[in-house]
Structure formats: C-alpha cells, structure tokens
Design an enzyme around this catalytic site. Structure first.
Site, mmCIF file in Angstrom:
data_model
loop_
_atom_site.group_PDB
_atom_site.id
_atom_site.type_symbol
_atom_site.label_atom_id
_atom_site.label_comp_id
_atom_site.label_asym_id
_atom_site.label_seq_id
_atom_site.Cartn_x
_atom_site.Cartn_y
_atom_site.Cartn_z
ATOM 1 N N LYS A 31 0.852 -1.195 0.000
ATOM 2 C CA LYS A 31 0.000 0.000 0.000
ATOM 3 C C LYS A 31 0.886 1.243 0.000
ATOM 4 O O LYS A 31 1.803 1.359 0.806
ATOM 5 C CB LYS A 31 -0.902 -0.006 1.240
ATOM 6 C CG LYS A 31 -1.893 1.156 1.271
ATOM 7 C CD LYS A 31 -2.909 0.979 2.385
ATOM 8 C CE LYS A 31 -2.484 1.580 3.691
ATOM 9 N NZ LYS A 31 -2.389 3.056 3.710
ATOM 10 N N ASP A 58 -3.483 4.408 -1.638
ATOM 11 C CA ASP A 58 -4.433 4.822 -0.600
ATOM 12 C C ASP A 58 -4.408 6.347 -0.452
ATOM 13 O O ASP A 58 -3.876 6.879 0.520
ATOM 14 C CB ASP A 58 -4.046 4.124 0.717
ATOM 15 C CG ASP A 58 -5.062 4.344 1.819
ATOM 16 O OD1 ASP A 58 -6.204 4.745 1.510
ATOM 17 O OD2 ASP A 58 -4.713 4.105 2.987
ATOM 18 N N LEU A 59 -5.026 7.039 -1.413
ATOM 19 C CA LEU A 59 -5.006 8.510 -1.385
ATOM 20 C C LEU A 59 -6.230 9.095 -0.688
ATOM 21 O O LEU A 59 -6.304 10.296 -0.464
ATOM 22 C CB LEU A 59 -4.890 9.065 -2.812
ATOM 23 C CG LEU A 59 -3.603 8.681 -3.550
ATOM 24 C CD1 LEU A 59 -3.543 9.367 -4.909
ATOM 25 C CD2 LEU A 59 -2.368 9.024 -2.734
ATOM 26 N N LYS A 60 -7.200 8.261 -0.374
ATOM 27 C CA LYS A 60 -8.415 8.693 0.350
ATOM 28 C C LYS A 60 -8.930 10.027 -0.203
ATOM 29 O O LYS A 60 -9.007 11.050 0.494
ATOM 30 C CB LYS A 60 -8.140 8.834 1.841
ATOM 31 C CG LYS A 60 -7.722 7.528 2.501
ATOM 32 C CD LYS A 60 -7.662 7.674 4.004
ATOM 33 C CE LYS A 60 -7.094 6.448 4.669
ATOM 34 N NZ LYS A 60 -5.642 6.293 4.489
ATOM 35 N N HIS A 62 -11.175 13.031 -1.395
ATOM 36 C CA HIS A 62 -12.373 13.648 -0.814
ATOM 37 C C HIS A 62 -12.471 15.042 -1.416
ATOM 38 O O HIS A 62 -11.884 16.001 -0.906
ATOM 39 C CB HIS A 62 -12.233 13.717 0.714
ATOM 40 C CG HIS A 62 -13.522 13.988 1.418
ATOM 41 N ND1 HIS A 62 -13.683 14.971 2.347
ATOM 42 C CD2 HIS A 62 -14.724 13.378 1.315
ATOM 43 C CE1 HIS A 62 -14.924 14.973 2.800
ATOM 44 N NE2 HIS A 62 -15.576 14.007 2.185
ATOM 45 N N ASP A 63 -13.219 15.168 -2.525
ATOM 46 C CA ASP A 63 -13.256 16.452 -3.222
ATOM 47 C C ASP A 63 -14.516 16.501 -4.079
ATOM 48 O O ASP A 63 -15.331 15.570 -4.068
ATOM 49 C CB ASP A 63 -11.974 16.607 -4.078
ATOM 50 C CG ASP A 63 -11.525 18.069 -4.162
ATOM 51 O OD1 ASP A 63 -12.405 18.944 -4.335
ATOM 52 O OD2 ASP A 63 -10.316 18.337 -4.064
ATOM 53 N N ILE A 64 -14.666 17.577 -4.843
ATOM 54 C CA ILE A 64 -15.853 17.696 -5.695
ATOM 55 C C ILE A 64 -15.730 16.715 -6.865
ATOM 56 O O ILE A 64 -14.610 16.278 -7.212
ATOM 57 C CB ILE A 64 -16.033 19.141 -6.209
ATOM 58 C CG1 ILE A 64 -14.831 19.577 -7.069
ATOM 59 C CG2 ILE A 64 -16.261 20.097 -5.054
ATOM 60 C CD1 ILE A 64 -15.064 20.889 -7.817
ATOM 61 N N PRO A 65 -16.864 16.335 -7.475
ATOM 62 C CA PRO A 65 -16.841 15.288 -8.504
ATOM 63 C C PRO A 65 -15.828 15.517 -9.616
ATOM 64 O O PRO A 65 -15.081 14.591 -9.990
ATOM 65 C CB PRO A 65 -18.284 15.301 -9.034
ATOM 66 C CG PRO A 65 -19.094 15.745 -7.849
ATOM 67 C CD PRO A 65 -18.248 16.750 -7.133
ATOM 68 N N THR A 67 -13.010 17.152 -9.722
ATOM 69 C CA THR A 67 -11.632 16.979 -9.250
ATOM 70 C C THR A 67 -11.338 15.504 -8.974
ATOM 71 O O THR A 67 -10.266 14.990 -9.310
ATOM 72 C CB THR A 67 -11.413 17.821 -7.970
ATOM 73 O OG1 THR A 67 -11.761 19.166 -8.276
ATOM 74 C CG2 THR A 67 -9.977 17.760 -7.502
ATOM 75 N N THR A 115 -10.621 3.786 10.849
ATOM 76 C CA THR A 115 -10.503 2.850 11.980
ATOM 77 C C THR A 115 -9.894 3.510 13.219
ATOM 78 O O THR A 115 -9.843 2.909 14.280
ATOM 79 C CB THR A 115 -9.642 1.640 11.575
ATOM 80 O OG1 THR A 115 -8.398 2.123 11.041
ATOM 81 C CG2 THR A 115 -10.331 0.773 10.557
ATOM 82 N N GLN A 186 -4.979 3.334 16.375
ATOM 83 C CA GLN A 186 -6.171 2.597 15.907
ATOM 84 C C GLN A 186 -7.166 2.444 17.051
ATOM 85 O O GLN A 186 -6.769 2.365 18.206
ATOM 86 C CB GLN A 186 -5.768 1.209 15.389
ATOM 87 C CG GLN A 186 -4.828 1.231 14.189
ATOM 88 C CD GLN A 186 -5.536 1.654 12.891
ATOM 89 O OE1 GLN A 186 -6.739 1.945 12.888
ATOM 90 N NE2 GLN A 186 -4.791 1.698 11.804
ATOM 91 N N GLY A 206 0.287 -2.828 9.130
ATOM 92 C CA GLY A 206 1.483 -2.009 8.970
ATOM 93 C C GLY A 206 2.467 -2.176 10.097
ATOM 94 O O GLY A 206 3.293 -3.091 10.113
ATOM 95 N N ARG A 207 2.379 -1.280 11.105
ATOM 96 C CA ARG A 207 3.399 -1.219 12.147
ATOM 97 C C ARG A 207 3.687 -2.534 12.864
ATOM 98 O O ARG A 207 4.858 -2.777 13.206
ATOM 99 C CB ARG A 207 3.047 -0.091 13.139
ATOM 100 C CG ARG A 207 3.268 1.280 12.533
ATOM 101 C CD ARG A 207 2.552 2.374 13.267
ATOM 102 N NE ARG A 207 1.106 2.325 13.057
ATOM 103 C CZ ARG A 207 0.246 3.203 13.548
ATOM 104 N NH1 ARG A 207 0.688 4.212 14.293
ATOM 105 N NH2 ARG A 207 -1.043 3.091 13.298
HETATM 106 O O1 LIG Z 1 -9.725 3.512 8.095
HETATM 107 C C1 LIG Z 1 -8.528 3.407 7.756
HETATM 108 C C2 LIG Z 1 -8.100 3.604 6.465
HETATM 109 C C3 LIG Z 1 -6.775 3.433 6.152
HETATM 110 N N1 LIG Z 1 -5.872 3.085 7.094
HETATM 111 C C4 LIG Z 1 -4.458 2.904 6.683
HETATM 112 O O2 LIG Z 1 -4.039 1.569 6.969
HETATM 113 C C5 LIG Z 1 -2.740 1.544 7.493
HETATM 114 C C6 LIG Z 1 -2.752 0.928 8.868
HETATM 115 O O3 LIG Z 1 -1.441 0.899 9.389
HETATM 116 P P1 LIG Z 1 -1.120 0.308 10.826
HETATM 117 O O4 LIG Z 1 0.330 0.636 11.011
HETATM 118 O O5 LIG Z 1 -1.381 -1.178 10.766
HETATM 119 O O6 LIG Z 1 -1.989 0.991 11.822
HETATM 120 C C7 LIG Z 1 -2.218 2.994 7.474
HETATM 121 O O7 LIG Z 1 -1.453 3.155 6.310
HETATM 122 C C8 LIG Z 1 -3.482 3.831 7.396
HETATM 123 O O8 LIG Z 1 -3.290 4.998 6.637
HETATM 124 C C9 LIG Z 1 -6.285 2.902 8.382
HETATM 125 O O9 LIG Z 1 -5.479 2.583 9.293
HETATM 126 N N2 LIG Z 1 -7.613 3.047 8.677
#
Ligand SMILES: O=c1ccn([C@@H]2O[C@H](COP(=O)(O)O)[C@@H](O)[C@H]2O)c(=O)[nH]1
Length: 230
Positions: A31, A58-60, A62-65, A67, A115, A186, A206-207
């Site tokens: 990712k 994963d750019l998430k 959030h903008d007008i249609p 864009t 999350t 989280q 991730g971590r």
């Molecule tokens: O709701 C969300 C959406 C995206 N993320 C992304 O996932 C990873 C989680 O990383 P960890 O190190 O396992 O916490 C991170 O890149 C977030 O940007 C999310 O956590 N929750």
C-alpha cells in the site's frame, strides 16, 4: 504465499520504501499512502510494477466530482489495483470516481469510517446521529449502490457489511493487531484471524510488521496465525 495481507509503505523516503521491499520479498501486495506519495511522487509505483507487486494507492480522495474524476483518471494510468475515496465525498463524487477509472483495471474502495475513530468521536465530535455500526453500513451501502468495487472498513463491522453488501464486494480491513501488538492510534481493531473469520477479503497490517524488531519473523507469525482460519 499469503496474498491476503497488504503491507503499507508508511515511510517518508524512496530509500526507506525500497529497504522495506528488499527486507520483505514475500509480500506481494503493498500500500502506498499519503506520506510516501506526497514525499516522493509516482516513482514508487514504477518500482512496485518492476517487481511485479500489486499496488493499493491509498489517497483517500475527498473532493468535488470533477476533481475526483481527474485524480482517479490520473491514478488509473499507473495501473494500480486499488484506489481509495472517502464515501463521505457523496454519491456524485463516487460516480465521478467510477467514470475516472472506467476502462482501467483500477478498482475503487470507499472508506466507510476511519478505523482510528470510535463511537464517542462519531457522536460528539462529528455529530453523527447514527450508531457507529449503522453509520458504517450506510456508507458501505451508498458506495455499493453507486457501483464502487469495495470498502475499507474496520474488521469490527465487516461481518455485518458483508451480509448486506454481498460476496462480490471487496472488504479491505485496516485496524488489525496481532495479540500483544501496540494498538497505537487505531481504535476499532481485531486480530488477523478474527478479521479473516469475520469476512475481510484483505487485511492491511502495517506497524506490527514494519516497526517490529524482526519484520520477517513478525510477518511469518501473522501468516501462521492466519493459517488456522480455514
Ligand atoms: O480507516 C482506515 C483507512 C486506512 N488506514 C491505513 O491503513 C494503514 C494501517 O497501518 P497500521 O500501522 O497497521 O496501523 C495505514 O497506512 C493507514 O493509513 C487505516 O489505518 N484506517
């Protein structure tokens, strides 16, 4: 090979990202998020392609249609597998996002509710009058009705979302923590095997892997734990 785990390259430099790729050759799905993309641009996408890896951008958005459509068109040219947009961008932006990726292999995932948020924040800071599971379901359904390919959601909500949205909808779950791992920022978490049993299609971890003293051992332990889920 475990192709259900997506590992985020949450580092600020290309060298740092390449070091992770070299250290974890067994990871097939990576990712790329805001930190690396803003710091280094699209080079990492080319590097992942050269290594035959799958890519979750994963750019998430959030903008007008208009864009959003342009951003999706630009991202789809890089042949990424998944691209994220917040469901709260609304129906018209979700439709525009779909127009943007049309004709490419890129699948869109709608973020239902980060999350890192809990029920208290949803009610008191964001002033959302729905219960958290109901809100996550509402967002997933909005995305599904619009034709979006899947959702990013907490494993805590995935079983309910899957029952309603069906098996053709992809569920990508961050907020996954092996037993004993630090939860960090989280809030709505489950262990890898619990998340898988609950219905997640992919887990984003991730971590617990990338910040472990021995990332390979951490990866292998998680894979082993997941093997117990049939
Ligand atoms: O709701 C969300 C959406 C995206 N993320 C992304 O996932 C990873 C989680 O990383 P960890 O190190 O396992 O916490 C991170 O890149 C977030 O940007 C999310 O956590 N929750």
């Amino acid at each position: 090979m475990n192709d259900k785990i997506i590992v985020p390259l949450d580092v600020p430099t290309l060298d740092g990202a390449i070091a992770l790729l070299d250290r974890l050759p067994q990871v097939s799905f990576w990712k790329v998020g805001l930190e690396l993309f803003i710091s280094t641009g699209t080079d990492i996408l080319k590097i992942l392609k050269e290594r035959d890896k799958r890519i979750f951008l994963d750019l998430k958005l959030h903008d007008i249609p208009n864009t959003v459509a342009g951003a999706c068109r630009a991202a789809a040219k890089h042949d990424v597998d998944f691209l994220t947009i917040h469901a709260t961008a609304g129906r018209a932006a979700l439709q525009a996002a779909l127009d943007g990726v049309r004709g490419s292999k890129t699948q869109l995932l709608a973020v239902t509710l980060l999350t890192s948020l809990d029920a208290r924040e949803l009610a008191f800071d964001l002033k959302v009058p729905l219960e958290l599971p109901e809100y996550a379901l509402h967002m997933a359904l909005l995305a599904e009705e619009t034709g979006i390919h899947g959702a990013v959601c907490s494993p805590r909500e995935v079983s309910q979302l899957q029952r309603v949205c069906g098996d053709d909808f992809t569920f990508v779950c961050p907020g996954v923590r092996p037993t004993g791992s630090a939860i960090g920022d989280q809030r709505r978490v489950m262990t890898p095997s619990q998340a898988l049993k609950a219905g997640a299609t992919y887990l984003v971890i991730g971590r617990p892997i990338t910040a472990a003293s021995d990332p390979i051992a951490a990866w292998e332990q998680i894979c082993q734990e997941m093997e117990s889920v049939s």
